[in-house]
Write a protein that holds these residues in place. Structure first.
Motif, PDB file in Angstrom:
ATOM      1  N   UNK A   1       1.609  -9.610  -3.800  1.00 19.31           N
ATOM      2  CA  UNK A   1       2.487  -9.403  -4.946  1.00 19.31           C
ATOM      3  C   UNK A   1       2.355  -8.005  -5.515  1.00 19.31           C
ATOM      4  N   UNK A   2       3.419  -7.542  -6.154  1.00 15.81           N
ATOM      5  CA  UNK A   2       3.419  -6.231  -6.820  1.00 15.81           C
ATOM      6  C   UNK A   2       4.153  -6.406  -8.143  1.00 15.81           C
ATOM      7  N   UNK A   3       3.508  -6.016  -9.234  1.00 19.12           N
ATOM      8  CA  UNK A   3       4.148  -6.117 -10.534  1.00 19.12           C
ATOM      9  C   UNK A   3       3.890  -4.831 -11.316  1.00 19.12           C
ATOM     10  N   UNK A   4       4.979  -4.194 -11.704  1.00 16.71           N
ATOM     11  CA  UNK A   4       4.883  -2.937 -12.432  1.00 16.71           C
ATOM     12  C   UNK A   4       6.224  -2.240 -12.444  1.00 16.71           C
ATOM     13  N   UNK A   5       6.378  -1.296 -13.330  1.00 13.92           N
ATOM     14  CA  UNK A   5       7.615  -0.521 -13.392  1.00 13.92           C
ATOM     15  C   UNK A   5       7.759   0.336 -12.138  1.00 13.92           C
ATOM     16  N   UNK A   6       8.949   0.885 -11.927  1.00  9.78           N
ATOM     17  CA  UNK A   6       9.195   1.763 -10.784  1.00  9.78           C
ATOM     18  C   UNK A   6       8.158   2.887 -10.733  1.00  9.78           C
ATOM     19  N   UNK A   7       7.596   3.109  -9.555  1.00  9.04           N
ATOM     20  CA  UNK A   7       6.588   4.158  -9.394  1.00  9.04           C
ATOM     21  C   UNK A   7       6.383   4.425  -7.914  1.00  9.04           C
TER      22      UNK A   7
ATOM     23  N   UNK B   1       4.094   1.685  -6.531  1.00  8.13           N
ATOM     24  CA  UNK B   1       4.777   0.427  -6.184  1.00  8.13           C
ATOM     25  C   UNK B   1       5.264   0.516  -4.735  1.00  8.13           C
ATOM     26  N   UNK B   2       5.908   1.607  -4.403  1.00 11.03           N
ATOM     27  CA  UNK B   2       6.467   1.775  -3.057  1.00 11.03           C
ATOM     28  C   UNK B   2       5.373   1.798  -2.001  1.00 11.03           C
ATOM     29  N   UNK B   3       4.288   2.516  -2.259  1.00  8.40           N
ATOM     30  CA  UNK B   3       3.193   2.613  -1.296  1.00  8.40           C
ATOM     31  C   UNK B   3       2.544   1.245  -1.090  1.00  8.40           C
ATOM     32  N   UNK B   4       2.389   0.472  -2.153  1.00  5.45           N
ATOM     33  CA  UNK B   4       1.799  -0.860  -2.029  1.00  5.45           C
ATOM     34  C   UNK B   4       2.652  -1.741  -1.127  1.00  5.45           C
ATOM     35  N   UNK B   5       3.976  -1.651  -1.258  1.00  6.56           N
ATOM     36  CA  UNK B   5       4.873  -2.449  -0.414  1.00  6.56           C
ATOM     37  C   UNK B   5       4.737  -2.040   1.050  1.00  6.56           C
TER      38      UNK B   5
ATOM     39  N   UNK C   1       7.817  -8.724  -4.851  1.00  5.12           N
ATOM     40  CA  UNK C   1       7.924  -8.005  -6.110  1.00  5.12           C
ATOM     41  C   UNK C   1       8.156  -8.952  -7.270  1.00  5.12           C
ATOM     42  N   UNK C   2       7.389  -8.778  -8.343  1.00  6.50           N
ATOM     43  CA  UNK C   2       7.519  -9.597  -9.540  1.00  6.50           C
ATOM     44  C   UNK C   2       8.086  -8.754 -10.684  1.00  6.50           C
ATOM     45  N   UNK C   3       8.863  -9.387 -11.534  1.00  9.51           N
ATOM     46  CA  UNK C   3       9.444  -8.724 -12.706  1.00  9.51           C
ATOM     47  C   UNK C   3       8.335  -8.388 -13.698  1.00  9.51           C
TER      48      UNK C   3
ATOM     49  N   UNK D   1      -3.197 -11.498  -2.852  1.00 10.25           N
ATOM     50  CA  UNK D   1      -3.549 -10.448  -3.803  1.00 10.25           C
ATOM     51  C   UNK D   1      -2.293 -10.012  -4.532  1.00 10.25           C
ATOM     52  N   UNK D   2      -2.485  -9.500  -5.748  1.00 10.61           N
ATOM     53  CA  UNK D   2      -1.372  -8.973  -6.527  1.00 10.61           C
ATOM     54  C   UNK D   2      -1.774  -7.616  -7.092  1.00 10.61           C
ATOM     55  N   UNK D   3      -0.995  -6.592  -6.744  1.00 11.06           N
ATOM     56  CA  UNK D   3      -1.160  -5.281  -7.369  1.00 11.06           C
ATOM     57  C   UNK D   3      -0.483  -5.321  -8.731  1.00 11.06           C
TER      58      UNK D   3
END
Length: 507
Positions: free
Chosen positions: A57-63, A66-70, A82-84, A103-105
């Motif tokens: 999972x990834x949760x956070x504003x655009x950055x 975020x892209x690297x984690x994906x 991706x989570x809101x 895991x969730x970033x």
């Protein structure tokens, strides 16, 4: 197709290593840098036992992080979810329960919520997005070992609640992502490395992770990512970066057109200006045309890869109410209640089939069978096909207003009301009516002084009398919107369910 988004990244990192892949509001990352950066993060995930088929999972504003984690999740064979970032613990817990991430970033401001969700009983590792991912930037990392990918492996889950509020996870595979990008490149050809996408919508949407990140990487393009939608800054990037692709709901184009200096800006390099999520007002088309831009109405859903049809630049001016034909490899049908193809101009449900069609909802066989019965995506939308095969969107099946047995399309009313002086935004929702069961109410965010009587008179000249709204409600502030930019009608229906007791009838 046997490759993945990761294979495309490796190719471009070798052939055009210094070409920018992401420009985050001026902070630029090249293909070589993204490849190495994501290798470092992927290695860390593998050391935690995360691999093929696991969810990250990834949760956070655009950055950039975020892209690297994906990308790092993709490099391990995991599924990026991706989570809101605006969700509270209860809302987030529902998505975590559905996809069960290993895991969730989380960005710093989301860590407390993630710990709250985990402490409630969910089992996953919480990773600080900035600390874990940011620490790997600027370091030369050895390539992470390859995984044995199957084209039909899930690679991303995009959560959509639509109009029901029930979260469903739309699954994207390597095959569907490749199909979406391939079909888009056939209909909208662009030279290698010349694709420049402006993305202002959230990364956790299909517009972000699929149409922004994955598409840019596969085609060797550049995604110009913004932290949020800021109209003056968006116009500046459109102009200075010579953006070729900008897609979103009408409100994005309306607000950019309202920026000082828009009328003096030439934007003819913007060859793909697709507008979806609502009907495109003719005055909006006319505001962009002198800038060298043909706004083109599209139709699609996340379940078909985002976009299924797009109007041609030439046809957009002649048929502003049409959404175009299906893509080169996508078929469109309109059927009646018995599943028979409708005659030209006859309203029915829109069915789609194409390379971007999803394989199903994550762990929801019942919803999958309902959506994909007969091998076609049943969209739940109403539309028509004309003699040329051009699609026109009518409305959601569940949003049609039944007033005394007569069906009323809110979208049709909204198109008319949007032309009334003083109307900034409008949404038409049903409210109870003692005589007719339900009747339309126009919820308006005024852009100046609103005259309800004038609005009704305007509608009377253009609509049958039973369609004209009986209530005109002045909403305090902008209308609520979902992450996709669409108006959150579910919220408005709940807020004004008692409208007949609170507001006077205008006719």
């Amino acid at each position: 197709m046997s490759g993945t988004v990761v294979d495309a990244l490796t190719w471009w990192a070798r052939t055009v290593p210094h070409h920018p892949v992401i420009d985050f509001d001026g902070d630029v990352v090249t293909y070589a840098e993204l490849d190495s950066w994501s290798d470092g993060v992927a290695t860390g995930l593998r050391e935690r036992g995360i691999g093929r088929g696991d969810r990250v999972g990834i949760v956070g504003a655009n950055s950039l992080e975020w892209c690297v984690a994906a990308v790092a999740a993709w490099k391990t064979g995991a599924v990026a979810c991706g989570f809101n970032q605006r969700f509270r613990a209860g809302e987030l817990a529902a998505l975590v329960s559905l996809c069960e991430p290993a895991a969730v970033f989380g960005a710093t401001e989301q860590l407390d919520v993630l710990h709250e969700v985990r402490d409630s009983g969910a089992e996953f590792t919480v990773l600080d997005l900035g600390e874990v991912v940011g620490a790997a930037r600027g370091v030369a990392h050895p390539p992470v070992g390859a995984f044995d990918a199957d084209p039909d492996d899930p690679t991303a889950i995009v959560f959509t609640s639509g109009t029901t509020g029930t979260p469903k996870g739309v699954v994207f595979t390597h095959r569907t992502i490749a199909g979406v990008v391939h079909e888009w490149s056939l209909g909208e050809p662009v030279a290698p490395n010349d694709l420049r996408v402006l993305l202002v919508l959230p990364m956790f949407t299909a517009a972000g992770v699929i149409w922004g990140l994955a598409r840019s990487v596969v085609q060797g393009g550049t995604m110009h990512l913004q932290p949020r939608f800021d109209p003056p800054r968006a116009l500046e990037v459109l102009r200075d970066a010579r953006i070729t692709t900008f897609t979103g709901p009408p409100i994005l184009f309306e607000q950019v057109a309202g920026v000082a200096g828009f009328a003096d800006t030439r934007l003819d390099h913007l060859t793909t200006a697709w507008v979806g999520g609502a009907r495109v007002p003719v005055p909006l088309l006319e505001r962009w045309r002198p800038r060298g831009v043909a706004l083109r109405q599209i139709y699609g859903q996340t379940e078909i890869g985002g976009t299924a049809t797009a109007m041609s630049a030439e046809g957009a001016a002649r048929h502003p109410d049409r959404c175009g034909w299906g893509g080169p490899l996508t078929r469109v049908r309109v059927v009646d209640l018995e599943g028979r193809d409708c005659a030209p101009g006859e309203v029915g449900e829109i069915l789609l089939r194409g390379p971007g069609m999803f394989p199903g909802y994550w762990r929801n066989e019942e919803a999958t069978e309902q959506a994909l019965r007969g091998g076609w995506l049943h969209t739940g939308d109403l539309g028509t096909l004309d003699e040329q095969g051009l699609l026109a969107y009518v409305d959601r099946i569940g949003e049609m207003i039944n007033s005394g047995g007569l069906k009323i399309s809110p979208a049709e009313l909204e198109t008319v009301i949007a032309q009334v002086s003083g109307v900034g935004e409008v949404a038409v929702v049903p409210v109870p009516d003692a005589k007719f069961g339900e009747t339309p109410a126009a919820v308006v965010c005024a852009d100046g002084e609103l005259d309800p009587a004038g609005l009704v008179a305007f509608c009377n000249e253009r609509l049958a009398d039973y369609k004209v709204p009986r209530y005109v409600i002045a909403h305090d502030g902008p209308l609520p919107r979902m992450a996709s930019g669409k108006i959150a009608k579910r919220d408005l229906r709940a807020a004004y369910a008692d409208a007949p007791a609170r507001f006077p009838r205008v006719r």
